[in-house]
Write a protein that holds these residues in place. Sequence first.
Motif, PDB file in Angstrom:
ATOM      1  N   GLY A 153      85.385  76.719   5.736  1.00 27.49           N
ATOM      2  CA  GLY A 153      84.881  75.458   6.267  1.00 27.49           C
ATOM      3  C   GLY A 153      84.837  75.421   7.781  1.00 27.49           C
ATOM      4  N   ARG A 154      84.180  74.377   8.298  1.00 30.46           N
ATOM      5  CA  ARG A 154      84.037  74.132   9.732  1.00 30.46           C
ATOM      6  C   ARG A 154      84.916  72.959  10.152  1.00 30.46           C
ATOM      7  NH1 ARG A 154      78.019  72.603  10.368  1.00 30.46           N
ATOM      8  NH2 ARG A 154      78.717  72.237  12.521  1.00 30.46           N
ATOM      9  N   VAL A 155      85.499  73.046  11.337  1.00 29.04           N
ATOM     10  CA  VAL A 155      86.281  71.938  11.881  1.00 29.04           C
ATOM     11  C   VAL A 155      85.324  70.837  12.336  1.00 29.04           C
ATOM     12  CG1 VAL A 155      87.868  71.234  13.706  1.00 29.04           C
ATOM     13  CG2 VAL A 155      88.185  73.436  12.568  1.00 29.04           C
ATOM     14  N   ARG A 156      85.552  69.618  11.835  1.00 28.16           N
ATOM     15  CA  ARG A 156      84.647  68.495  12.140  1.00 28.16           C
ATOM     16  C   ARG A 156      85.258  67.493  13.128  1.00 28.16           C
ATOM     17  NH1 ARG A 156      79.339  68.899  10.272  1.00 28.16           N
ATOM     18  NH2 ARG A 156      79.353  70.452   8.608  1.00 28.16           N
ATOM     19  N   VAL A 157      86.566  67.389  13.163  1.00 24.91           N
ATOM     20  CA  VAL A 157      87.247  66.476  14.080  1.00 24.91           C
ATOM     21  C   VAL A 157      88.344  67.287  14.756  1.00 24.91           C
ATOM     22  CG1 VAL A 157      88.434  64.268  14.366  1.00 24.91           C
ATOM     23  CG2 VAL A 157      86.869  64.586  12.433  1.00 24.91           C
ATOM     24  N   SER A 158      88.295  67.406  16.071  1.00 25.36           N
ATOM     25  CA  SER A 158      89.219  68.329  16.746  1.00 25.36           C
ATOM     26  C   SER A 158      90.237  67.618  17.643  1.00 25.36           C
ATOM     27  CB  SER A 158      88.445  69.337  17.597  1.00 25.36           C
ATOM     28  OG  SER A 158      87.638  68.688  18.545  1.00 25.36           O
TER      29      SER A 158
END
Length: 455
Positions: free
Chosen positions: A447-452
């Motif tokens: 998956g991809r990080v959406r909120v960092s």
Amino acid sequence: MRRGGGGEVAASRVAVIGLDGVGVPLVRDLVARGIMPNLGRLLGTGTLAPMRSSIPVISSVSWTSFMTGCNPGKHGVYGFTDVKPGTMTLFFPNFGNVRADTLWDVAGRAGKRSIVMNIPNTYPARKLEGLLVSGFVAVNLERAVYPAELLPRLKADGYKIDVDYLNADQRPEAFFQDLDATLDARRRVYLNLLRDEPWDLFIGVITECDRLHHYFWSQYADPAAPHHGRFLDFYRRLDDVLAALVDAVPAGTPLFIVADHGHTLIHREFYPNAWLRAEQLLAFGVEKPKGLADVSPATKVFVLDPGRVYVHRTGRFPLGGVGPAEANDLLARVRDGLLGLRDDSPGAPAGGRPVPRVWARDELYHGPCVDAAPDLVLDFNDGYDPKGALARTDVFGRSALTGMHTYADALFFVNRAGVEIGGLDILDLAPTILTLLGVDVPSDMDGRVRVSTAR
């Protein structure tokens, strides 16, 4: 500060509320109609978007993808049932069959304490840094709880793993009473744990929604239906539960409300094994087959729920006689035949096309578990619910179920504005949560990080 997968962030708590089977269209409708005012106010604080589910769109696969951040080729779960290697015997994959670390495993190694409640495919419970109570399918509560010291508290609160939904359409009054009681007990337990136990990560899933949808979605779709009001009443109660849970989460905590898939109305079920029988690609050694063990050596192809296609290969299955060269021709024939399938019933959705696409294994999956994957997986249009029923001889039909899973509209909400939502996928949740916890994201997560940032 810790270095996370999405950049430098402040270590923080994260809370996740799962609503099994809830899609964005349903949420928007119920909020707009004033059924869920508390959720409506919460939605104004962050980002609401539709999210892609897993393929196949089934809860055991979807929630396992959520909790690992990995595709099935890495975590090894392809359905509620699978075939024991070297046999034609079906079994139910469980937590012991998950071949990838969970996000709370990763968080625990970084010193984070998790409370994990009611996620499907986490039975039997296993040790973690924190508390875990398994979701369905769980055979008994005793083996569903870690640590064991938690069990008396659950029993005192009347906690149930699941609603008794068998034949719910035939006993609606008992079902709705059990639905409400199960939700009430879940509320009590979740609130007590949120307030009384230390935690860095809280995940609590509510599966009652899915049970309601499968049997009573038609009651939601038709305002004149006898149980339409009961359907809406459940969501009024759920809105109150969500409000209480949100109030129990410390202010400023990143909060996700997510689903594994959505739901829509079934027009017809379809049975690809019936089509295979008509094409003389599937045969049985008995007149009325009861299971996969009745498949005869003459079989070329069979399908498992909800639309997983397997070639009866030599070396993979005990009686399989299909070699590599023949397999390619068979897969092409099956793909073309199912893509050309048509339903001419009145009101047929999607132009009467149940199957808009057939996925090859290598298009979907990659990783060390890919050899256990099906050869093909059917996509399906809304309104057509695929079933692996082996004994059916009609290609289309109906059952007591009225609601089916949807792939592209699973609920995603986070109480942060401006989140990039393009291509949002259930695989994105694990790396995003770990990043918000200030924990390094494993390189094998898909998956991809959406909120960092935690603020």
